[in-house]
Design an enzyme around this catalytic site. Sequence first.
Site, PDB file in Angstrom:
ATOM      1  N   ASP A   7      30.154  44.942  52.858  1.00  0.00           N
ATOM      2  CA  ASP A   7      29.734  44.867  54.262  1.00  0.00           C
ATOM      3  C   ASP A   7      30.112  46.194  54.926  1.00  0.00           C
ATOM      4  O   ASP A   7      30.532  47.147  54.251  1.00  0.00           O
ATOM      5  CB  ASP A   7      30.337  43.639  54.957  1.00  0.00           C
ATOM      6  CG  ASP A   7      31.842  43.741  55.171  1.00  0.00           C
ATOM      7  OD1 ASP A   7      32.460  44.729  54.705  1.00  0.00           O
ATOM      8  OD2 ASP A   7      32.414  42.832  55.803  1.00  0.00           O
ATOM      9  N   CYS A  65      34.791  43.917  51.079  1.00  0.00           N
ATOM     10  CA  CYS A  65      34.736  43.707  52.527  1.00  0.00           C
ATOM     11  C   CYS A  65      36.102  44.121  53.083  1.00  0.00           C
ATOM     12  O   CYS A  65      36.878  44.772  52.380  1.00  0.00           O
ATOM     13  CB  CYS A  65      34.316  42.283  52.893  1.00  0.00           C
ATOM     14  SG  CYS A  65      35.486  40.976  52.486  1.00  0.00           S
ATOM     15  N   GLY A  66      36.402  43.757  54.313  1.00  0.00           N
ATOM     16  CA  GLY A  66      37.656  44.215  54.911  1.00  0.00           C
ATOM     17  C   GLY A  66      38.872  43.737  54.140  1.00  0.00           C
ATOM     18  O   GLY A  66      39.754  44.514  53.784  1.00  0.00           O
ATOM     19  N   HIS A  98      42.383  36.929  31.119  1.00  0.00           N
ATOM     20  CA  HIS A  98      42.526  35.474  31.151  1.00  0.00           C
ATOM     21  C   HIS A  98      41.329  34.756  31.766  1.00  0.00           C
ATOM     22  O   HIS A  98      41.019  33.638  31.381  1.00  0.00           O
ATOM     23  CB  HIS A  98      43.778  35.081  31.954  1.00  0.00           C
ATOM     24  CG  HIS A  98      45.060  35.376  31.224  1.00  0.00           C
ATOM     25  ND1 HIS A  98      46.258  34.789  31.550  1.00  0.00           N
ATOM     26  CD2 HIS A  98      45.317  36.201  30.182  1.00  0.00           C
ATOM     27  CE1 HIS A  98      47.208  35.236  30.738  1.00  0.00           C
ATOM     28  NE2 HIS A  98      46.665  36.111  29.901  1.00  0.00           N
ATOM     29  N   ARG A 135      42.694  29.706  24.001  1.00  0.00           N
ATOM     30  CA  ARG A 135      43.243  29.106  25.231  1.00  0.00           C
ATOM     31  C   ARG A 135      42.446  29.527  26.460  1.00  0.00           C
ATOM     32  O   ARG A 135      42.085  28.703  27.295  1.00  0.00           O
ATOM     33  CB  ARG A 135      44.673  29.625  25.447  1.00  0.00           C
ATOM     34  CG  ARG A 135      45.737  28.841  24.783  1.00  0.00           C
ATOM     35  CD  ARG A 135      47.084  29.381  25.173  1.00  0.00           C
ATOM     36  NE  ARG A 135      47.147  30.840  25.006  1.00  0.00           N
ATOM     37  CZ  ARG A 135      48.008  31.634  25.644  1.00  0.00           C
ATOM     38  NH1 ARG A 135      48.855  31.134  26.509  1.00  0.00           N
ATOM     39  NH2 ARG A 135      48.023  32.939  25.428  1.00  0.00           N
ATOM     40  N   HIS A 136      42.200  30.831  26.555  1.00  0.00           N
ATOM     41  CA  HIS A 136      41.584  31.326  27.784  1.00  0.00           C
ATOM     42  C   HIS A 136      40.111  30.935  27.847  1.00  0.00           C
ATOM     43  O   HIS A 136      39.589  30.598  28.912  1.00  0.00           O
ATOM     44  CB  HIS A 136      41.763  32.839  27.894  1.00  0.00           C
ATOM     45  CG  HIS A 136      43.207  33.228  27.847  1.00  0.00           C
ATOM     46  ND1 HIS A 136      44.140  32.665  28.683  1.00  0.00           N
ATOM     47  CD2 HIS A 136      43.888  34.083  27.038  1.00  0.00           C
ATOM     48  CE1 HIS A 136      45.328  33.173  28.409  1.00  0.00           C
ATOM     49  NE2 HIS A 136      45.209  34.020  27.411  1.00  0.00           N
TER      50      HIS A 136
END
Length: 157
Positions: A7, A65-66, A98, A135-136
């Site tokens: 933005d 963005c901010g 992960h 696992r991940h």
Amino acid sequence: MIAIGSDHAGYELKKEIIDYLTRKGYEVKDFGTDSRETSVDYPDFGLLVAKSIQRGEYEKGIIICGTGIGISISANKVPGIRAALCTNCYMARMSREHNDSNVLALGSRVLGVDLALDIVDTWLKTGFKMDNHQRHKKRVDKIAEIEMKYLKTNAGE
Ligand code: RB5
């Protein structure tokens, strides 16, 4: 090729990141916005980048963005998007190893330029960690299952 969008608040940092990535030899597709003077809505730009990733046009995206909060929330509404808001390199690395994040979200009002560029570097060079027990992968698959469960219609363009 990397998709990028911001933005107005993220515009200046986005320019720095585009320059940096271009110098490093990456091709970057800029989805806007095009100035910091005109106030725009972060969901519009989060969506443009997220849709391009979801369609498979780009493998990875960066959104700014901010704070990075609004644009990451927006991008994460698109199925298949795992946008990670990172404020340091450890988070960037973990979000790849992960969570297999495919979008990096940054807050231009939170980070200095040098730290933001380090985070981008870390995020781009880190791969998803495939361990013996998967696992991940199992956990990331569960995220997709949640999406499927709540996806009542395939209304997204
Ligand atoms: C814009 O002022 C600001 O609200 C936006 O850039 C972002 O920080 C929202 O999460």
